[in-house]
Design a protein around this motif. Structure first.
Motif, short mmCIF file in Angstrom:
data_model
loop_
_atom_site.label_atom_id
_atom_site.label_comp_id
_atom_site.label_asym_id
_atom_site.label_seq_id
_atom_site.Cartn_x
_atom_site.Cartn_y
_atom_site.Cartn_z
N THR A 85 -33.75 -21.13 -16.20
CA THR A 85 -35.03 -21.81 -16.31
C THR A 85 -35.76 -21.35 -17.56
O THR A 85 -35.67 -20.17 -17.91
CB THR A 85 -35.92 -21.57 -15.05
OG1 THR A 85 -37.05 -22.43 -15.10
CG2 THR A 85 -36.37 -20.13 -14.93
N PRO A 86 -36.41 -22.15 -18.31
CA PRO A 86 -36.37 -23.60 -18.17
C PRO A 86 -35.13 -24.16 -18.87
O PRO A 86 -34.62 -23.57 -19.83
CB PRO A 86 -37.63 -24.04 -18.91
CG PRO A 86 -37.81 -23.02 -19.99
CD PRO A 86 -37.32 -21.72 -19.38
N TYR A 87 -34.64 -25.28 -18.37
CA TYR A 87 -33.57 -26.01 -19.03
C TYR A 87 -34.11 -27.42 -19.30
O TYR A 87 -34.48 -28.13 -18.37
CB TYR A 87 -32.30 -26.09 -18.18
CG TYR A 87 -31.10 -26.45 -19.02
CD1 TYR A 87 -30.28 -25.46 -19.52
CD2 TYR A 87 -30.83 -27.77 -19.37
CE1 TYR A 87 -29.19 -25.77 -20.34
CE2 TYR A 87 -29.75 -28.08 -20.18
CZ TYR A 87 -28.94 -27.09 -20.66
OH TYR A 87 -27.89 -27.39 -21.47
N GLU A 93 -35.44 -27.29 -9.10
CA GLU A 93 -36.73 -27.93 -9.37
C GLU A 93 -36.61 -28.76 -10.64
O GLU A 93 -35.80 -28.46 -11.52
CB GLU A 93 -37.83 -26.88 -9.63
CG GLU A 93 -38.20 -26.02 -8.48
CD GLU A 93 -39.21 -24.94 -8.88
OE1 GLU A 93 -39.81 -25.01 -9.98
OE2 GLU A 93 -39.39 -24.00 -8.08
N SER A 94 -37.46 -29.79 -10.72
CA SER A 94 -37.50 -30.60 -11.93
C SER A 94 -38.93 -31.08 -12.14
O SER A 94 -39.59 -31.51 -11.20
CB SER A 94 -36.56 -31.81 -11.78
OG SER A 94 -36.38 -32.44 -13.01
N CYS A 139 -32.43 -24.38 -12.45
CA CYS A 139 -31.12 -24.52 -11.83
C CYS A 139 -30.58 -23.15 -11.42
O CYS A 139 -31.06 -22.11 -11.87
CB CYS A 139 -30.14 -25.16 -12.81
SG CYS A 139 -30.68 -26.76 -13.44
N ILE A 140 -29.54 -23.20 -10.57
CA ILE A 140 -28.82 -21.98 -10.21
C ILE A 140 -27.34 -22.24 -10.46
O ILE A 140 -26.81 -23.29 -10.12
CB ILE A 140 -29.10 -21.56 -8.75
CG1 ILE A 140 -28.46 -20.19 -8.46
CG2 ILE A 140 -28.67 -22.61 -7.75
CD1 ILE A 140 -28.93 -19.54 -7.16
#
Length: 186
Positions: A36-38, A10-11, A27-28
């Protein structure tokens, strides 16, 4: 070797402006860990250049940098505009705007990632030779740039004494010095 690349799940954009865009990613990792969050900062690519006038002097620029609250000595450079077709075009434009010089030759020196952990852009580096003054500076509204003409030996001394603070510019100077040595100009 196995891939260490993360997969984007997701973004979400948190802020969008002409000079700064920030997003939050989920991310994974290949091992299945969710990160998350990055946070990622998005910028246009940048360009910079070791610019050498036809008399052999290096064209440096002196300007105030608010992030560190100091006036510092740098090489010419800037942000690519969305209308620039490629990094060389952007560099020629920046050189003309910041210095008033046009150059016979522009040699690409490669690209580096300013901060690949949290920023998405590259800095494209160049060596320009045969510079001739063809116009006055044409600066942006918030730019005040003083031109400083220097002998290459003096620039090298500043590098040795750690007196050039802009790391992307120091990197470009390093690659330019290698290229000048290769071309047997130094």
């Amino acid at each position: 070797m196995s891939s260490l690349d993360w997969k984007l799940l997701e973004s979400e954009y948190l802020f969008k402006d002409n000079w700064l865009t920030a997003r939050k990613d989920k991310c994974i990792t290949p091992q299945g860990k969710i990160v998350t969050p990055y946070y990622v900062l998005e910028y246009n690519d940048w360009v910079n250049c070791v610019a050498i006038a036809e008399d052999g002097r290096v064209i440096m620029v002196r300007q105030y940098r608010h992030g560190i609250g100091k006036t510092i000595l740098e090489i010419p450079g800037g942000s690519m505009d969305n209308t620039d077709p490629d990094p060389e075009f952007a560099m020629r434009r920046e050189l003309l705007e910041e210095t008033g010089y046009a150059f016979e030759k522009l040699i690409p020196l490669g690209a580096v990632a300013p901060n690949p952990a949290s920023s998405n852009n590259l800095t494209h580096m160049f060596l320009a030779t045969g510079g001739k003054k063809v116009q006055e500076q044409h600066l942006d509204d918030n730019e005040e740039i003083e031109i400083v003409m220097m002998e290459m030996e003096d620039v090298e001394e500043l590098l040795k004494e750690n007196k050039l603070l802009q790391s992307l510019h120091v990197t470009c100077l390093f690659y330019a010095l290698l290229k000048l040595k290769e071309l047997q100009i130094l």
